[in-house]
Motif scaffolding. Structure first.
Motif, PDB file in Angstrom:
ATOM      1  N   ALA A  47       0.836  -1.202   0.000  1.00 37.51           N
ATOM      2  CA  ALA A  47       0.000   0.000   0.000  1.00 37.51           C
ATOM      3  C   ALA A  47       0.871   1.252   0.000  1.00 37.51           C
ATOM      4  CB  ALA A  47      -0.928  -0.004   1.215  1.00 37.51           C
ATOM      5  N   LYS A  48       1.963   1.247   0.758  1.00 39.28           N
ATOM      6  CA  LYS A  48       2.886   2.384   0.753  1.00 39.28           C
ATOM      7  C   LYS A  48       3.492   2.600  -0.631  1.00 39.28           C
ATOM      8  CE  LYS A  48       4.401   2.237   5.588  1.00 39.28           C
ATOM      9  NZ  LYS A  48       5.557   2.015   6.474  1.00 39.28           N
ATOM     10  N   GLN A  49       3.893   1.499  -1.268  1.00 35.72           N
ATOM     11  CA  GLN A  49       4.464   1.615  -2.610  1.00 35.72           C
ATOM     12  C   GLN A  49       3.439   2.159  -3.605  1.00 35.72           C
ATOM     13  OE1 GLN A  49       7.588   1.336  -3.528  1.00 35.72           O
ATOM     14  NE2 GLN A  49       8.152   0.855  -1.411  1.00 35.72           N
ATOM     15  N   ASP A  50       2.195   1.704  -3.507  1.00 33.96           N
ATOM     16  CA  ASP A  50       1.143   2.213  -4.390  1.00 33.96           C
ATOM     17  C   ASP A  50       0.915   3.710  -4.186  1.00 33.96           C
ATOM     18  OD1 ASP A  50       0.822  -0.290  -5.451  1.00 33.96           O
ATOM     19  OD2 ASP A  50      -0.961  -0.780  -4.236  1.00 33.96           O
ATOM     20  N   ILE A  51       0.911   4.138  -2.933  1.00 31.84           N
ATOM     21  CA  ILE A  51       0.703   5.565  -2.644  1.00 31.84           C
ATOM     22  C   ILE A  51       1.860   6.383  -3.197  1.00 31.84           C
ATOM     23  CG2 ILE A  51       0.621   7.258  -0.768  1.00 31.84           C
ATOM     24  CD1 ILE A  51      -1.001   5.207   0.827  1.00 31.84           C
ATOM     25  N   ARG A  52       3.103   5.897  -3.039  1.00 36.23           N
ATOM     26  CA  ARG A  52       4.269   6.623  -3.570  1.00 36.23           C
ATOM     27  C   ARG A  52       4.197   6.725  -5.091  1.00 36.23           C
ATOM     28  NH1 ARG A  52       7.733   3.834   0.623  1.00 36.23           N
ATOM     29  NH2 ARG A  52       8.127   5.463   2.146  1.00 36.23           N
ATOM     30  N   GLN A  53       3.750   5.659  -5.751  1.00 33.08           N
ATOM     31  CA  GLN A  53       3.642   5.694  -7.208  1.00 33.08           C
ATOM     32  C   GLN A  53       2.553   6.657  -7.653  1.00 33.08           C
ATOM     33  OE1 GLN A  53       3.034   1.648  -8.403  1.00 33.08           O
ATOM     34  NE2 GLN A  53       5.191   1.093  -8.155  1.00 33.08           N
ATOM     35  N   GLU A  54       1.444   6.710  -6.929  1.00 30.36           N
ATOM     36  CA  GLU A  54       0.341   7.592  -7.290  1.00 30.36           C
ATOM     37  C   GLU A  54       0.679   9.068  -7.054  1.00 30.36           C
ATOM     38  OE1 GLU A  54      -2.559   6.872  -8.798  1.00 30.36           O
ATOM     39  OE2 GLU A  54      -1.858   4.811  -8.981  1.00 30.36           O
ATOM     40  N   LEU A  55       1.498   9.337  -6.026  1.00 28.96           N
ATOM     41  CA  LEU A  55       1.855  10.725  -5.735  1.00 28.96           C
ATOM     42  C   LEU A  55       2.739  11.320  -6.809  1.00 28.96           C
ATOM     43  CD1 LEU A  55       2.492  10.665  -1.887  1.00 28.96           C
ATOM     44  CD2 LEU A  55       0.581  11.712  -3.092  1.00 28.96           C
ATOM     45  N   GLY A  56       3.566  10.516  -7.429  1.00 25.59           N
ATOM     46  CA  GLY A  56       4.399  11.003  -8.516  1.00 25.59           C
ATOM     47  C   GLY A  56       5.799  11.378  -8.063  1.00 25.59           C
ATOM     48  N   GLU A  58       7.271  14.267  -7.737  1.00 31.72           N
ATOM     49  CA  GLU A  58       7.468  15.442  -6.886  1.00 31.72           C
ATOM     50  C   GLU A  58       7.430  15.103  -5.398  1.00 31.72           C
ATOM     51  OE1 GLU A  58       3.228  15.319  -8.329  1.00 31.72           O
ATOM     52  OE2 GLU A  58       5.113  15.542  -9.375  1.00 31.72           O
ATOM     53  N   PHE A  59       6.912  13.927  -5.050  1.00 35.25           N
ATOM     54  CA  PHE A  59       6.883  13.481  -3.653  1.00 35.25           C
ATOM     55  C   PHE A  59       7.835  12.306  -3.425  1.00 35.25           C
ATOM     56  CE2 PHE A  59       2.742  15.551  -4.049  1.00 35.25           C
ATOM     57  CZ  PHE A  59       2.767  16.343  -2.924  1.00 35.25           C
ATOM     58  N   LYS A  60       8.973  12.316  -4.132  1.00 39.19           N
ATOM     59  CA  LYS A  60       9.906  11.194  -3.997  1.00 39.19           C
ATOM     60  C   LYS A  60      10.563  11.159  -2.618  1.00 39.19           C
ATOM     61  CE  LYS A  60      13.758  13.729  -5.907  1.00 39.19           C
ATOM     62  NZ  LYS A  60      14.689  13.878  -6.960  1.00 39.19           N
ATOM     63  N   ASP A  61      10.654  12.308  -1.932  1.00 40.99           N
ATOM     64  CA  ASP A  61      11.259  12.352  -0.598  1.00 40.99           C
ATOM     65  C   ASP A  61      10.237  12.144   0.510  1.00 40.99           C
ATOM     66  OD1 ASP A  61      13.681  12.867  -1.770  1.00 40.99           O
ATOM     67  OD2 ASP A  61      13.462  15.040  -1.642  1.00 40.99           O
ATOM     68  N   PHE A  62       9.006  11.850   0.164  1.00 42.61           N
ATOM     69  CA  PHE A  62       7.950  11.682   1.160  1.00 42.61           C
ATOM     70  C   PHE A  62       8.186  10.424   1.972  1.00 42.61           C
ATOM     71  CE2 PHE A  62       3.789   9.839   2.294  1.00 42.61           C
ATOM     72  CZ  PHE A  62       3.340  10.841   3.125  1.00 42.61           C
TER      73      PHE A  62
END
Length: 146
Positions: A47-56, A58-62
């Protein structure tokens, strides 16, 4: 995860598990529980990986740990852009406490620096000033105090 479980509580849980499930079924129950915990961890990581992919990009450091308010504030206060480290390093608490202690006890520290600091910095003089009173005058009598 289990930081607040003491040794006595852990022994109690083990004895209770042996009594409830029996010594024959206990290994199977432990395997089922560990398998379920592993599946939950895998699910949360995906789920974390899916959220990171959806954010794009610009949120790589999230980081999800930043959602914890303590971690977020600590990270922001350690940021060098705000200049808080210089303020924190410039404040000498021991020196300030020594000055207050000396003022309360009526000791005169560095009189030239305190007089210039009190006139320039607006500090309050906390030293006790002896009252000028006649030696033969008595203090007022308070009937309620006796």
């Amino acid at each position: 995860m289990f930081n607040d479980i003491g040794p006595l509580e852990l022994v109690t849980l083990i004895v209770l598990a042996v009594l409830v499930f029996g010594p024959d079924k206990l290994p199977k129950v432990i395997q089922d529980v560990t398998r379920t915990i592993r599946k939950i961890r895998d699910f949360s990581e995906s789920a974390k990986q899916d959220i990171r992919q959806e954010l794009g990009p610009e949120f790589k450091d999230f980081e999800f740990e930043d959602l914890n308010p303590k971690t977020f504030i600590r990270k922001q206060l350690d940021n060098d852009d705000l200049g808080l480290k210089e303020i924190r390093n410039g404040f000498d608490l021991k020196k300030e406490m020594a000055e207050v202690t000396d003022a309360v006890h009526g000791r005169d520290t560095d009189s030239s620096s305190t007089s210039s600091a009190s006139s320039a910095g607006g500090r309050v003089d906390m030293t006790k000033k002896p009252e000028t009173s006649a030696a033969d005058t008595r203090p007022p009598f308070d009937a309620d105090a006796t």
